[in-house]
Design an enzyme around this catalytic site. Sequence first.
Site, mmCIF file in Angstrom:
data_model
loop_
_atom_site.group_PDB
_atom_site.id
_atom_site.type_symbol
_atom_site.label_atom_id
_atom_site.label_comp_id
_atom_site.label_asym_id
_atom_site.label_seq_id
_atom_site.Cartn_x
_atom_site.Cartn_y
_atom_site.Cartn_z
ATOM 1 N N GLU A 28 7.701 1.001 4.993
ATOM 2 C CA GLU A 28 7.161 -0.038 5.868
ATOM 3 C C GLU A 28 7.363 -1.372 5.179
ATOM 4 O O GLU A 28 7.156 -1.492 3.965
ATOM 5 C CB GLU A 28 5.656 0.223 6.079
ATOM 6 C CG GLU A 28 4.971 -0.808 6.969
ATOM 7 C CD GLU A 28 3.477 -0.510 7.161
ATOM 8 O OE1 GLU A 28 2.893 0.233 6.357
ATOM 9 O OE2 GLU A 28 2.897 -1.045 8.124
ATOM 10 N N HIS A 54 0.830 -1.206 0.000
ATOM 11 C CA HIS A 54 0.000 0.000 0.000
ATOM 12 C C HIS A 54 0.858 1.247 0.000
ATOM 13 O O HIS A 54 2.048 1.203 0.314
ATOM 14 C CB HIS A 54 -0.966 0.041 1.199
ATOM 15 C CG HIS A 54 -0.313 0.065 2.544
ATOM 16 N ND1 HIS A 54 0.005 -1.082 3.245
ATOM 17 C CD2 HIS A 54 0.098 1.084 3.335
ATOM 18 C CE1 HIS A 54 0.559 -0.761 4.400
ATOM 19 N NE2 HIS A 54 0.643 0.546 4.485
ATOM 20 N N HIS A 100 3.999 7.131 3.793
ATOM 21 C CA HIS A 100 4.931 6.006 3.639
ATOM 22 C C HIS A 100 4.446 5.069 2.538
ATOM 23 O O HIS A 100 3.304 5.159 2.088
ATOM 24 C CB HIS A 100 5.121 5.236 4.960
ATOM 25 C CG HIS A 100 3.908 4.539 5.489
ATOM 26 N ND1 HIS A 100 3.045 5.110 6.386
ATOM 27 C CD2 HIS A 100 3.409 3.300 5.245
ATOM 28 C CE1 HIS A 100 2.071 4.248 6.676
ATOM 29 N NE2 HIS A 100 2.268 3.145 5.992
#
Length: 134
Positions: free
Chosen positions: A130, A7, A79
């Site tokens: 991430e 994502h 992020h």
Amino acid sequence: MIGRLNHVAIAVKDLAAATALYRDTLGARVSQPLPQPEHGVTVVFVELPNTKIELLEPLGADSPIMKFLERNADGGIHHICYEVEDILAARDRLKAAGARVLGSGEPRIGAHGKPVLFLHPKDFTGTLVELEQA
Ligand code: CO
């Protein structure tokens, strides 16, 4: 080592307005808002055919995205999340290469119930990264 883009997370000040923008203007499928007090955010998932967008709104006084929104008044990309097969192996490889893992260095359970780690943006071309175990 990294696999699929899981994502892209976008920090917003007004989650309802951002959700309407993605649903009505961009014509995307969006979830209901999901408060995640343990992460200090409320999340709306935007489902795309090949990945997800996560709209993040601060939740609580010490939300980790509050400072970001002070610097980025209109919101912005907070992020990106890549999938890895083995998060501990990925962490050890990155640390051996000199990359900084944020926090304790131990994976936490992220927004999808899977272990995640964050990498220092200064080590990754100015982007908070991430990693999520797929
Ligand atoms: Co994320």
